[in-house]
Design an enzyme around this catalytic site. Structure first.
Site, mmCIF file in Angstrom:
data_model
loop_
_atom_site.group_PDB
_atom_site.id
_atom_site.type_symbol
_atom_site.label_atom_id
_atom_site.label_comp_id
_atom_site.label_asym_id
_atom_site.label_seq_id
_atom_site.Cartn_x
_atom_site.Cartn_y
_atom_site.Cartn_z
ATOM 1 C CG ASP A 65 -27.608 50.334 -30.735
ATOM 2 O OD1 ASP A 65 -27.055 51.341 -30.257
ATOM 3 O OD2 ASP A 65 -27.979 49.376 -30.028
ATOM 4 C CG HIS A 97 -26.891 52.125 -21.807
ATOM 5 N ND1 HIS A 97 -25.929 51.178 -22.044
ATOM 6 C CD2 HIS A 97 -27.321 52.529 -23.032
ATOM 7 C CE1 HIS A 97 -25.783 51.021 -23.347
ATOM 8 N NE2 HIS A 97 -26.615 51.821 -23.974
ATOM 9 C CG HIS A 155 -29.520 45.294 -27.873
ATOM 10 N ND1 HIS A 155 -29.993 45.666 -29.101
ATOM 11 C CD2 HIS A 155 -29.106 46.447 -27.283
ATOM 12 C CE1 HIS A 155 -29.869 46.988 -29.256
ATOM 13 N NE2 HIS A 155 -29.351 47.485 -28.166
#
Ligand code: 5PN
Ligand code: ZN
Ligand code: ZN
Length: 268
Positions: A100, A185, A252
């Protein structure tokens, strides 16, 4: 820093279960969240940070994330809204190589590209639990070939036009535009600090904190290579926020995103 402008390029939305957004916390249930890229228009150049997701890839590989993306939410479409084309971009920087954040890299065959030194090799040889995150490999012939996924290279990608310059640690791209190393992450994840002449700095967490709730409560998303590093990265970002009196934007966050400036509206 004079006249620096930051545009958020709306890239559409995806769906995840709440337990993936807020690891071991929830609540569960479908959450539709935004995906966007960041254009820093600086006197020294136009820097594009991340390139959103490729709709066809998500339909094929992760249709359970129910992608919604209009023509204006593709990278060429979002650039067109602000009067730009891919060829106007001087530098593409990927915060990390999850699907993404790399989907539009294919529109920049001739543009200089940068990433963290370990992010490329990790995408080429990732852990089994990272396979879905690193499922769109069209950003690099090297990664696609290493993974046996060269069938994704459908837009004339070559080793020469998917070359990345490798960086490590914090890096200043231009005066007031700083890549802040925030691993956890992924191995080579970066956040972004942009300072202006006439407004508060912006601190874009990117995927170091998907939402305000992740950030305020030190909750990782469910996708990570090192959750302890992830928590430390969020704490580091909070120090920077305080030192710089920065406005923090999350990658997000469906609630916060409603108030973000998108399209022709910009920060600066
Ligand atoms: C939106 C999203 N969906 C799946 C994954 C994954 O497997 O790693 C990261 C990620 C995502 O950001
Ligand atoms: Zn990610
Ligand atoms: Zn993401």
């Amino acid at each position: 820093m004079a006249d620096t402008k930051v545009f958020l390029l709306d890239g559409g939305s995806l769906v995840l279960d709440g337990f993936h957004i807020w690891w071991n916390k929830g609540p569960g249930g479908e959450v539709r969240f935004p995906v966007y890229s960041v254009l820093v228009d600086h006197p020294k150049g136009k820097f594009l940070i991340d390139t959103g997701y490729d709709y066809d890839h998500v339909q094929k590989a992760l249709s359970f994330e129910k992608p919604q993306q209009t023509e204006q939410q593709t990278i060429p479409g979002a650039l067109k809204l602000i009067g730009l084309e891919p060829k106007d971009i001087d530098l593409v920087f990927n915060s990390h190589f999850h699907f993404d954040h790399v989907g539009g890299n294919k529109f920049f065959p001739d543009t200089k590209k940068i990433c963290h030194k370990d992010e490329l090799s990790q995408a080429a040889d990732c852990q089994p639990f990272e396979v879905l995150g690193y499922s769109d490999v069209a950003f690099s012939t090297e990664v696609a070939e290493a993974r046996g996924m060269s069938d994704q290279l459908t837009m004339g990608q070559t080793a020469a036009n998917t070359k990345y310059e490798l960086i490590e640690g914090d890096v200043e791209l231009a005066p007031g535009v700083t890549l802040v190393y925030t691993p956890g992450h992924t191995v080579g994840h970066y956040s972004l600090l942009v300072e202006f002449d006439n407004r508060r700095p912006l601190l874009l967490t990117l995927d170091a904190a998907y939402t305000r709730k992740n950030y305020d409560n030190d909750i990782n998303a469910g996708f990570h290579i090192d959750p302890v590093a992830g928590v430390n990265s969020m704490r580091r970002l909070k120090q920077i926020e305080k030192e710089k009196n920065a406005e923090v934007l999350f990658s997000h966050d469906p609630e916060s995103f409603k108030d973000y400036k998108t399209g022709v509206n910009f920060y600066g």
